[in-house]
Design an enzyme around this catalytic site. Structure first.
Site, short mmCIF file in Angstrom:
data_model
loop_
_atom_site.label_atom_id
_atom_site.label_comp_id
_atom_site.label_asym_id
_atom_site.label_seq_id
_atom_site.Cartn_x
_atom_site.Cartn_y
_atom_site.Cartn_z
N GLN A 212 44.68 38.03 34.88
CA GLN A 212 44.62 37.19 36.07
C GLN A 212 43.74 37.85 37.12
O GLN A 212 43.45 39.04 37.06
CB GLN A 212 46.03 36.94 36.61
CG GLN A 212 46.92 36.25 35.58
CD GLN A 212 48.26 35.86 36.14
OE1 GLN A 212 48.41 35.54 37.31
NE2 GLN A 212 49.28 35.86 35.29
N LYS A 228 46.37 41.20 45.24
CA LYS A 228 46.85 40.12 44.38
C LYS A 228 47.17 38.93 45.27
O LYS A 228 48.11 38.98 46.07
CB LYS A 228 48.09 40.56 43.59
CG LYS A 228 47.78 41.56 42.49
CD LYS A 228 48.97 41.78 41.57
CE LYS A 228 48.62 42.73 40.44
NZ LYS A 228 49.74 42.94 39.50
N GLU A 249 51.31 36.16 37.99
CA GLU A 249 51.72 37.36 38.68
C GLU A 249 52.06 36.99 40.13
O GLU A 249 51.37 36.17 40.74
CB GLU A 249 50.62 38.42 38.64
CG GLU A 249 50.36 38.94 37.24
CD GLU A 249 49.28 40.01 37.22
OE1 GLU A 249 48.57 40.15 38.24
OE2 GLU A 249 49.14 40.69 36.21
N ALA A 332 48.00 46.84 47.23
CA ALA A 332 48.56 48.08 46.70
C ALA A 332 47.55 49.20 46.86
O ALA A 332 46.40 49.07 46.42
CB ALA A 332 48.93 47.90 45.22
N ALA A 333 47.96 50.28 47.49
CA ALA A 333 47.07 51.41 47.72
C ALA A 333 46.57 51.98 46.40
O ALA A 333 47.34 52.11 45.44
CB ALA A 333 47.78 52.49 48.53
N ASP A 401 57.16 42.55 31.23
CA ASP A 401 55.80 42.72 30.72
C ASP A 401 55.33 44.16 30.88
O ASP A 401 54.19 44.42 31.23
CB ASP A 401 54.85 41.77 31.45
CG ASP A 401 53.48 41.71 30.80
OD1 ASP A 401 53.42 41.79 29.57
OD2 ASP A 401 52.48 41.59 31.52
N GLU A 406 51.63 55.00 32.82
CA GLU A 406 50.65 56.05 33.01
C GLU A 406 51.27 57.31 33.59
O GLU A 406 52.31 57.26 34.26
CB GLU A 406 49.51 55.57 33.94
CG GLU A 406 48.70 54.44 33.36
CD GLU A 406 47.52 54.06 34.26
OE1 GLU A 406 47.16 54.88 35.14
OE2 GLU A 406 46.97 52.96 34.09
N ASP A 421 51.57 47.88 38.32
CA ASP A 421 51.49 46.49 37.88
C ASP A 421 52.88 45.88 37.72
O ASP A 421 53.39 45.72 36.62
CB ASP A 421 50.71 46.40 36.57
CG ASP A 421 50.21 44.97 36.30
OD1 ASP A 421 50.42 44.11 37.18
OD2 ASP A 421 49.64 44.73 35.23
#
Length: 522
Positions: A212, A228, A249, A332-333, A401, A406, A421
């Protein structure tokens, strides 16, 4: 001959009338704009930018070319909930209520479970080894505007900025260590959230990859954030028959995830803030991304819209429309650049199969958990405990999802999981033979009336500029899910014993929390 001449005259008149109509259609929007009186911004988009030609793109992109009308305007619901953004008085009233009732968040963070400390940090435990003698020289940058925002007292005798006066995004990066993205009471985080909501946006580009549309926004102080945009109103629910990645999202889920992560004391979600963005002045006029720029159009409702390019939901049928050109979204930073701090991507052992007919291995193999426990890096350290933390976090959020996670490469396998995310907000599947005692105690605390999770979330989220972020049914759902998690753990403890189900991750480091332990074997 006379009839032929009359026919030619008729054809000529029709042609002249058609030309006149086309000219009037082209001029009508400008005439409406110049002829209007009073405040026109409540009904029309912002004035057409005068600098488009300066950006090096053809001037032929007129208003008519931009009118690539959506086939289904009713699907463009992104602007509907903008009417619900509270005025300043509403938010002040909410803060006054909190002051009168007493802050439950403050009481939570005063609890002994939230007063534990880190082990001593070495150079190997910090993401960046900052030499305090090094000074950031704003003269070396192209734009010195952010330096002007600092107090004169922050400058060293040489005229250079001290480390304490670095931009908030840089101070956030410097504070990352082996155990956390940020410390519990770091004032830089609140300052960074304010920057995300107020800093001037200087450039915008589409983020590559992903299903997206997401935008990378760069600010006046050189910080960057992932934007977003709003795709659904707060009240819209995901149909139960939707496949895992078929849902939009949600920008408010990203904001809520940051606050929930902080309340759970994980501190593994980068700071996220809501922002009301002017699509004309803060996206279209500043972007150098031609592919993004070409997808802007004016809707039949006279709203500014765009759709960008992505794998799913990037078309005129799923355009993002302002009201008339205001759209809310989450910012989001960014984490440090990969060139400076490499990250490693891991497949989530409990990821979905993403196949319409096949189930994942963990759904059909009763011994799957034991197999994972014997496989590096889950056979030692805190990684498996952190995976279980992430599972609970996602369940409370309704996120199904989580296919990858990471970690920072510098810290090897002995570090926390970064919760990135969080926009898709499952049945709960726990590897219930392992559960950190610190997490279990905090979950029990958040189930008590005086520390009720939904109330704490509401108090935390009211500080965001797009408040209300979650509606009451969402908050109530968190309380229900928390009870489900505790019930699952309670059943396991009753069957197999507390020490077998809940691992004492507080032992060995008195006064440290579960993510702050060194390597250990099971």
């Amino acid at each position: 001959m006379i009839l032929l001449r009359k026919f030619r005259v008729l054809i000529l008149m029709v042609f002249l009338i058609a030309c006149s109509m086309h000219i009037m259609i082209d001029l009508l929007p400008k005439l409406e704009r110049h002829g209007s009186t009073g405040c026109s911004c409540s009904h029309t988009p912002s004035e057409e930018p005068k600098s488009w030609g300066k950006q090096g793109w053809p001037n032929k992109h007129s208003l008519r070319i931009l009118q690539d009308f959506s086939n289904e305007p009713s699907s463009n619901v992104s602007s509907h909930s903008l009417e619900r953004v509270p005025v300043a008085g509403d938010k002040s009233q909410a803060f006054r209520r909190l002051d009168h009732q007493g802050s439950r968040l403050s009481a939570l963070y005063d609890h002994p479970l939230y007063k534990t400390s880190l082990p001593p940090l070495t150079d190997e435990d910090t993401l960046f080894n900052v030499n305090t003698d090094i000074r950031f020289d704003p003269k070396a940058a192209e734009d010195q505007a952010w330096a002007g925002e600092s107090n004169i007292d922050e400058f060293s005798p040489t005229g250079e900025l001290t480390a304490d006066s670095y931009p908030n995004w840089l101070r956030f990066h410097i504070g990352i260590n082996r155990y956390e993205l940020y410390s519990r009471h770091n004032p830089v985080i609140d300052a960074l959230l304010k920057d995300l909501a107020t800093q001037r946006i200087t450039s915008v580009a589409m983020k590559s990859g992903g299903t997206q549309l997401k935008l990378i926004m760069t600010f006046q102080n050189y910080g960057q954030a992932l934007f977003k945009p709003m795709k659904q109103t707060r009240e819209q629910e995901t149909p139960p028959d939707f496949f895992y990645f078929s849902d939009f999202e949600r920008h408010n889920a990203e904001i809520a995830a940051f606050h929930l992560d902080k309340i759970l004391d994980f501190r593994r979600v980068p700071p996220v803030a809501g922002r009301l963005v002017n699509m004309t002045k803060e996206i279209r006029d500043v972007t150098r991304d031609k592919k993004l720029w070409r997808t802007f159009f004016i809707s039949p409702a006279n709203n500014v819209c765009f759709y960008g390019e992505c794998s799913y939901y990037c078309s005129t049928e799923h355009a993002l429309c302002g009201k008339p050109d205001q759209i809310e979204g989450s910012l989001a930073a960014f984490l440090p650049d990969l060139a400076l701090a490499k990250r490693k991507t891991w497949r989530n052992p409990w990821r979905r199969s993403y196949h319409k007919r096949k189930k994942a291995e963990w759904e059909v193999d009763p011994d799957y958990c034991e197999e994972v426990k014997q496989t590096p890096p889950y056979d030692s350290g805190t990684r498996l405990l952190d995976i279980m933390d992430m599972t609970i976090f996602d369940f409370l959020m309704g996120n199904m999802d989580r296919h990858h996670y990471e970690t920072f490469e510098k810290f090897g396998n002995e570090t926390f999981i970064i919760h990135l995310d969080n926009g898709r907000g499952d049945s709960l599947r726990l590897c219930s033979h392992l559960r950190g005692k610190s997490t279990h105690l905090r979950l029990q605390l958040l189930a008590k009336e005086e520390y009720k999770l939904s109330v704490l979330m509401a108090e935390s989220l009211v500080r965001d500029r797009l408040s209300p972020i979650l509606i009451q049914p969402h908050l109530d759902a968190m309380d229900r899910r928390l009870r489900q998690v505790l019930n699952v753990l309670s059943d396991c403890i009753e069957k197999e014993g507390y020490s077998y189900v809940v691992e004492d991750d507080l032992q060995g480091y008195q006064g440290t929390d579960h993510a702050h332990n060194g390597p250990r074997r099971r």
